[in-house]
Design a protein around this motif. Structure first.
Motif, short mmCIF file in Angstrom:
data_model
loop_
_atom_site.label_atom_id
_atom_site.label_comp_id
_atom_site.label_asym_id
_atom_site.label_seq_id
_atom_site.Cartn_x
_atom_site.Cartn_y
_atom_site.Cartn_z
N UNK A 764 0.81 -1.22 0.00
CA UNK A 764 0.00 0.00 0.00
C UNK A 764 0.85 1.27 0.00
N UNK A 765 2.14 1.15 0.29
CA UNK A 765 2.99 2.34 0.40
C UNK A 765 3.80 2.64 -0.86
N UNK A 766 4.03 1.65 -1.71
CA UNK A 766 4.96 1.81 -2.83
C UNK A 766 4.65 3.03 -3.68
N UNK A 767 3.40 3.13 -4.11
CA UNK A 767 3.05 4.21 -5.02
C UNK A 767 3.11 5.59 -4.37
N UNK A 768 2.51 5.81 -3.19
CA UNK A 768 2.60 7.16 -2.60
C UNK A 768 4.02 7.57 -2.24
N UNK A 769 4.86 6.61 -1.84
CA UNK A 769 6.25 6.98 -1.53
C UNK A 769 6.98 7.42 -2.80
N UNK A 770 6.76 6.69 -3.90
CA UNK A 770 7.42 7.07 -5.14
C UNK A 770 6.92 8.43 -5.63
N UNK A 771 5.62 8.67 -5.50
CA UNK A 771 5.07 9.95 -5.94
C UNK A 771 5.68 11.12 -5.17
N UNK A 772 6.11 10.85 -3.93
CA UNK A 772 6.73 11.90 -3.11
C UNK A 772 8.25 11.80 -3.10
N UNK A 773 8.80 11.02 -4.03
CA UNK A 773 10.26 10.92 -4.22
C UNK A 773 10.98 10.45 -2.96
N UNK A 774 10.34 9.52 -2.25
CA UNK A 774 10.95 8.93 -1.06
C UNK A 774 11.21 7.46 -1.35
N UNK A 775 12.48 7.05 -1.49
CA UNK A 775 12.77 5.64 -1.77
C UNK A 775 12.31 4.75 -0.62
N UNK A 776 11.67 3.64 -0.96
CA UNK A 776 11.15 2.71 0.03
C UNK A 776 11.76 1.33 -0.19
N UNK A 777 12.34 0.77 0.87
CA UNK A 777 12.93 -0.56 0.82
C UNK A 777 12.28 -1.42 1.90
N UNK A 778 12.30 -2.73 1.67
CA UNK A 778 11.63 -3.60 2.63
C UNK A 778 12.29 -4.98 2.68
N UNK A 779 12.60 -5.40 3.90
CA UNK A 779 13.02 -6.77 4.13
C UNK A 779 11.85 -7.70 3.78
N UNK A 780 12.16 -8.89 3.30
CA UNK A 780 11.15 -9.89 2.92
C UNK A 780 10.34 -9.48 1.69
#
Length: 921
Positions: A764-780
């Motif tokens: 649920x976070x991937x798209x809004x984080x990218x739209x706000x230019x915040x790289x998102x990484x996740x274990x697993x």
């Protein structure tokens, strides 16, 4: 140029026609060599790239985002690993930019694409340079990889200015050999005074360093563990709790290094995580700025399964048929030639290769089954493991891990070469490390591993020498030994064989072990909640289903018939050492001794672990242990089945095998004590530390002291407990993470108590984080190992990282990269059979609270790592009990508020408190 070189393209001409492709979570772009940038959403991008060639960075991440689409990828990371072997590089464009000293602000996919074009050019320029430092074997290896289909191979060959001979480059022939040295004398017993320790600390810090009273107190405290011991079975034990920011690493390095120098001895510095092993190694650059001196004085030790096995590399190189496997072997060969120590797990090996080519392929390159033939191996004198073991005997400082120390102490009891002085950093993990090291597991996978170790490969296409292949030349003239070996091989038929798990599922087990496992699996299903199709299942080893006791008795008899010839074979080898002492050469003696010890260890697993477990099924329970049956599953897929036994209190065997034989021990951490809110009694607060480190089992009270962090937590941090959201709703949970991360502008660490919740939130976070230019990484989620994810999170300042307990403990991310820590809910202990037994022994609810407070304390400790840091800690669980809040510093502000207020206050606090310039550690 010779005719043989004309077949290979000029790399610079080829690169001039190669576009770069960068893919984000929701869109991507193509940068053409002439500078045109074209953006596409993912569906359209998949159409545009089909059947074309592109320069990319990190193939697994790129393909995960693109899905199933066929295109030709030239991964810059693979080129980097080939051209600059054994050099560190984060597996993303920013990492390549920093490694190659290229400009990159980390703000856009367009910058990433430009780095790909520039980075490829620069790497080929290095290959063509006359002073290129990694030239040995480059042409032969590139040719082998090109023949396997490696896209970069022809371009590498085109960049070289010489004919490349055909034939394989055998890296094992080009590694330096180690030499035997005389055994070191026993160390002296000269103590280290507080004054000496402080002087060494001053030298480590340098004359211009800020004087920190707490660090000096800590160095003086830990020096007392290096005093002269006074009683047998009673080491000089120091429990040292050092708050974050004290500088405990240099604080204990000071007396440890000094004692080693004064006494010509070795101090082992043990940690729980490979991350801290690496950090320790980096800190020792202060003590040994000359790399050659450090190489002699410092050794990193890990289990055998961490190191490249040259024999496995050779055998796989000769037999590799799959193109991907042959390409991987080429990259490993390049790395092996220039590696510091051959460590494939946490060393200088590019860990992301496991995601690119499969962790299973990498596992085949290490000695995970104990199949080493020692001096019979053609590469014995170049072996990375043998080199590390020998260097450790003469080093001043050995950087190890808790597990290795415990296993080594248990299997080499009484060995005069064992160290007598230890520092256990991350001491709050000793209980868990001992729990793992001293447990026993009678399962399908454990039994299969032992069968393969004894009988070797029994199916065509599998590798494995078996015991006969490793021993035959040693005992060819010994009838007793050969007879014992044949008995061992025959008796091992009782163990699970390849395909055991499918036979259990089909209800057709073969042999006593599989019959027993089949019934434990049946009982586990029968006594568990059948609705759970995802997680592991367990049930008490009691009230058995029909037939289980009988099959247990049959397995007991069969294992008994195996353990006796194992012991007899070991004794026969030792007798051979004694009888032929005048004739055996050194390498044969070492090999006989090593194999004998391994046989004894394997026999002890059966005699001291499996047989007592089966015996207990008759009703004679062994006090101090807890037994259960378990069906191990991951993401709904069955992995293993069988019986498990753990100590209720694993600190007991830790004390007997490690602490009592030692002369001096420091156990240290930022989270040793449990501060109980309604108690001011220091003995109560230290009780948890003494129980979980084993100190409670010693007669003498240890020296213990807690030194507070120098940080002003009231000024530097805030703690908010959100009390108005439904934490069971993934939508609400994801919305909370999203808005809090946006409020902080990134720099957020999200910690989850369950992998399923982590994945649901990430989706649920991937798209809004990218739209706000915040790289998102996740274990697993991301195909990147957790250590590398943490490295990325540390370097990419405004990124966010989601993880579980692996990112809760022992992670050091100072500065603005971590300014917000979000916990999804209270991290209560998982209610397993083992936890139930420990809960009953250690105080029921009190024990639950202890474990939970220590976890919260560790998580909060990630947030403030230096005096210039500012941060917010948020618990998204309104049911957090007040009694747990003593996990946090006494003066920090803790508020129970609604989500909207938490978002606003987070934004305001982080905006108002801009970070101060960083201070020296």
């Amino acid at each position: 140029m010779s005719e043989s070189l004309l077949q290979f393209p000029d790399p610079f001409e080829a690169l001039s026609r190669l576009p770069a492709l960068v893919v984000g979570p929701t869109y991507g772009l193509i940068l053409t060599p002439d500078g045109e940038v074209i953006e596409y959403d993912l569906p359209e991008l998949r159409k545009q790239i089909r059947e074309q060639a592109f320069l990319i960075c990190n193939l697994p991440v790129t393909t995960r985002r693109l899905g199933k689409v066929q295109f030709r990828a030239l991964d810059l990371l693979e080129l980097f690993a080939f051209v600059r072997p054994a050099e560190f590089c984060l597996p993303l464009a920013l990492g390549v930019a920093r490694a190659l000293d290229l400009p990159h602000s980390g703000d856009s996919l367009e910058e990433d694409a430009l780095v790909l074009l520039q980075g490829a050019q620069k790497l080929f320029q290095e290959v063509k340079s006359s002073d290129y430092a990694y030239g040995q074997g480059i042409g032969e290896t590139a040719r082998q990889m090109a023949e396997a289909g490696w896209a970069w191979g022809p371009l590498i060959l085109g960049a070289l200015d010489k004919d490349i001979p055909r034939g394989n480059y055998a890296v094992w022939d080009h590694l330096p050999e180690w030499e035997e040295r005389a055994p070191p004398p026993p160390p002296g017993i000269d103590p280290v005074s507080e004054k000496e320790s402080l002087a060494r600390l001053h030298d480590l810090l340098g004359p211009d360093a800020e004087e920190r009273r707490s660090q000096q107190e800590y160095a003086a405290l830990t020096a007392t563990a290096f005093d002269v011991p006074e009683n047998a079975d009673e080491p000089k034990l120091v429990l040292a709790e050092a708050g974050t920011g004290i500088g405990k690493t240099l604080g204990y390095i000071a007396p440890a290094s000094l004692w080693a120098e004064k006494n010509d001895g070795t101090v082992w510095l043990a940690t729980y995580t490979k991350n801290l092993q690496r950090q320790l190694d980096q800190e020792l650059n202060r003590l040994y700025p000359d790399a050659k001196v450090k190489n002699e004085k410092v050794v990193i030790r890990k289990g055998r399964e961490n190191y490249l096995c040259l024999l496995n590399l050779q055998e796989l190189s000769h037999g590799a048929a799959q193109p991907q496997g042959r390409i991987l072997l080429g990259l490993v060969s390049r790395w092996a030639r220039y590696s510091r120590d051959g460590d494939m797990i946490g060393g200088d090996f590019p860990a992301w290769l496991g995601e690119n080519f499969g962790s299973g392929r990498l596992a085949q390159l290490t000695d995970r089954r104990g199949e080493c033939v020692y001096s019979a191996c053609a590469h014995y004198r170049r072996c990375f493991i043998e080199r590390a073991q020998r260097k450790a005997k003469y080093a001043d400082l050995v950087i190890a891990n808790h597990a290795l120390v415990m296993v080594q102490s248990a299997t080499r009891k009484g060995d005069p070469d064992l160290p007598s002085r230890y520092v256990f950093d991350e001491g709050h993990h000793l209980f868990d490390a001992a729990d793992s090291a001293f447990s026993a597991h009678l399962t399908g996978q454990e039994g299969l591993e032992l069968r393969r170790w004894i009988r070797g490969a029994e199916e065509s296409g599998r590798r494995g020498k078996g015991l006969k292949g490793r021993l035959e030349d040693l005992i060819s003239d010994d009838d007793d030994a050969r007879q014992a070996l044949e008995q061992v091989i025959s008796a091992a038929r009782c163990l699970p064989a390849d395909g055991w798990h499918n036979r259990l599922i089909d209800g057709a087990p073969f042999g006593p072990a599989e019959a027993f496992l089949s019934l434990t699996r049946q009982q586990t299903f029968a006594r568990s909640d059948g609705r759970d199709q995802y997680h592991s299942l367990e049930t008490p080893a009691d009230h058995f289903v029909d037939g289980l006791l009988d099959t247990g008795a049959e397995l007991f008899a069969a294992l008994n018939n195996l353990v006796h010839p194992l012991k007899r074979l070991s004794a026969t080898l030792l007798k051979k050492l004694d009888d032929e002492a005048a004739d055996l050469d050194s390498s044969t003696r070492a090999r006989l001794d090593s194999v004998s010890r391994t046989l004894t260890r394997r026999a002890d697993i059966i005699a001291q672990g499996w047989l007592p477990m089966l015996e207990s099924l008759k009703g004679e329970k062994q006090e101090g242990f807890v037994d259960w049956f378990e069906l191990n599953r991951a993401q709904g897929r069955e992995l293993d089945a069988g019986m498990h036994r753990h100590y209720v209190d694993p600190s007991q065997p830790f004390v007997e095998t490690v602490l009592k034989p030692a002369h001096g021990v420091v156990i240290t951490s930022a989270t040793l004590r449990d501060r109980v809110s309604d108690s001011q009694n220091p003995d109560i607060e230290w009780h948890a530390a003494e129980v979980r480190t084993g100190a409670a089992h010693l007669i003498s009270t240890p020296r213990r002291q807690s030194l507070k962090s120098p940080f002003n937590y009231a000024e530097q941090s805030r703690i908010f407990i959100v009390n108005d959201m439904n934490r069971r709703s993934l939508d609400q949970l994801a919305a909370a993470y999203r808005e809090l991360m946006l409020a902080s502008g990134g720099g957020a660490l999200g910690i989850f108590t369950a992998i399923s919740r982590l994945r649901g939130v990430h989706q649920r976070l991937s798209e809004p984080m990218e739209q706000n230019h915040i790289p998102l990484y996740a274990q697993h989620v991301d195909p990147i190992n957790v250590s590398t994810l943490i490295d990325i999170f540390r370097e990419v300042e405004n990124s966010c990282l989601l993880g579980t307990d692996a990112v809760r403990d022992g992670v050091d991310v100072p500065g603005n990269s971590l300014r917000l820590c979000i916990f999804d809910k209270v991290p209560w202990p998982r209610p397993t059979i083992l936890h139930k037994a420990r809960r009953a022994k250690f105080g029921k609810q009190t024990y639950d609270d202890l474990i939970t407070r220590l976890r919260l304390k560790q998580a909060y400790g990630r947030l403030i790592r230096r005096a210039s840091d500012r941060g917010v800690f948020i618990m998204l669980d309104g049911a957090t009990p007040t009694r747990l809040l003593s996990a946090f510093p006494e003066d920090v502000v803790i508020e129970r508020i609604g989500l909207a207020d938490a978002i606003r206050k987070t934004r305001d606090f982080l905006a108002e408190n801009t970070p101060l310039p960083p201070q020296d550690p």
